[in-house]
Enzyme design. Sequence first.
Site, short mmCIF file in Angstrom:
data_model
loop_
_atom_site.label_atom_id
_atom_site.label_comp_id
_atom_site.label_asym_id
_atom_site.label_seq_id
_atom_site.Cartn_x
_atom_site.Cartn_y
_atom_site.Cartn_z
N GLU A 40 0.84 -1.20 0.00
CA GLU A 40 0.00 0.00 0.00
C GLU A 40 0.87 1.25 0.00
O GLU A 40 0.61 2.21 -0.73
CB GLU A 40 -0.90 -0.01 1.23
CG GLU A 40 -1.73 1.25 1.41
CD GLU A 40 -2.18 1.43 2.85
OE1 GLU A 40 -2.59 2.55 3.19
OE2 GLU A 40 -2.10 0.46 3.64
N ASP A 44 0.75 3.82 -3.14
CA ASP A 44 0.34 5.21 -2.91
C ASP A 44 1.26 6.17 -3.66
O ASP A 44 0.79 7.11 -4.31
CB ASP A 44 0.36 5.50 -1.41
CG ASP A 44 0.06 6.96 -1.10
OD1 ASP A 44 -1.11 7.35 -1.19
OD2 ASP A 44 1.00 7.70 -0.78
N ASP A 111 -7.06 1.08 0.77
CA ASP A 111 -5.76 0.47 1.02
C ASP A 111 -5.45 -0.64 0.02
O ASP A 111 -4.33 -0.74 -0.50
CB ASP A 111 -5.70 -0.08 2.44
CG ASP A 111 -5.77 1.00 3.51
OD1 ASP A 111 -5.61 2.18 3.15
OD2 ASP A 111 -5.99 0.65 4.69
N GLU A 114 -4.52 0.69 -3.49
CA GLU A 114 -3.13 1.13 -3.57
C GLU A 114 -2.16 -0.05 -3.51
O GLU A 114 -1.14 -0.06 -4.20
CB GLU A 114 -2.84 2.12 -2.44
CG GLU A 114 -3.56 3.44 -2.60
CD GLU A 114 -3.36 4.38 -1.43
OE1 GLU A 114 -3.46 5.61 -1.64
OE2 GLU A 114 -3.10 3.90 -0.30
#
Length: 230
Positions: A40, A44, A111, A114
Site C-alpha cells: 500500500e 500510494d 488500502d 493502492e
Amino acid sequence: MVPEYSRFYNILGYNFKDYTLLIRALTHRSKTKKNYERLEFLGDSVLSFVIAEVLYKQFTDLAEGKLSQLRSKLVKGTTLAQLASSLKMDEYIILGASEQGGHKREKILEDVFEAVIGAIYLDSDFATVKKVILKWYQPIISSINLDTIKVKDSKSKLQEILLQNALSLPEYSIETIDGKDHEQQFTVVAMSKDLNLRVKAQGTSRKKAEQKAAEKMIEMLSQQGLHEKK
C-alpha cells in the site's frame, strides 16, 4: 494463471506473473503479518506520481495549487474506494476473523486499491503499471470539467470534514517567523482539540503555511478513516 483469479485478472486488465504478490496485496493485517501494508505504501507513491503527471500534461494552464488539490481528490478517499469496488476488489479481499464483513469498508478498499498498484509495479515495471492505472482512471479523467468542478482549498476541505463529523474547527497559530522581510518563512501550527491532533507546516506566507498545515491534518484524518462526505 491461477484458475480462481482468471476472472479477476480480466477485470484488472493485468495478469500477474507472481500471483503471491496479488495475494499479499489483498490480505488485511487482521489475517496475517504478511499483509498489504508495505505494498500500500509503495502503491500510494506510484499512483500519486502517475496522476500528477497526467494532470500536469492535460491541464497546462492550471496553477500548482489547483493541480495539487485536484490530484488529492483523485487519489484519496471515496474515489479509490469506488474504483476498487468497480474492479471487484471487494470480492477478493482476505480478512481475519476480527474483520469479517469489512470487505465494503471504504478505508480497506482504499488500502487494497493502492496495494494492488504496488503489486503490479513490482510484478512488472513502471510503464506497465502506469498503463493499467490510466486505463482504470480514463473515465474519471476524461470527464473532468474545470468550468464546473469546484476544487476546495485545504482549509475549506478540513473544515468541511470536521463539521460533518461534529468536531470543532481547527485553530491556527504562528509559531515562528524567520528570515528577512523579503524572504520570510512562516511556521504555523494547526490544532484540533477534539481529536488531540497538532501539526506543523512552513510557508513563505501565513496563508500558504496554514494551507499546508491543513493538508497535513487532512492526511492524518484520512488515515483514521475520516473523509469529506459527498
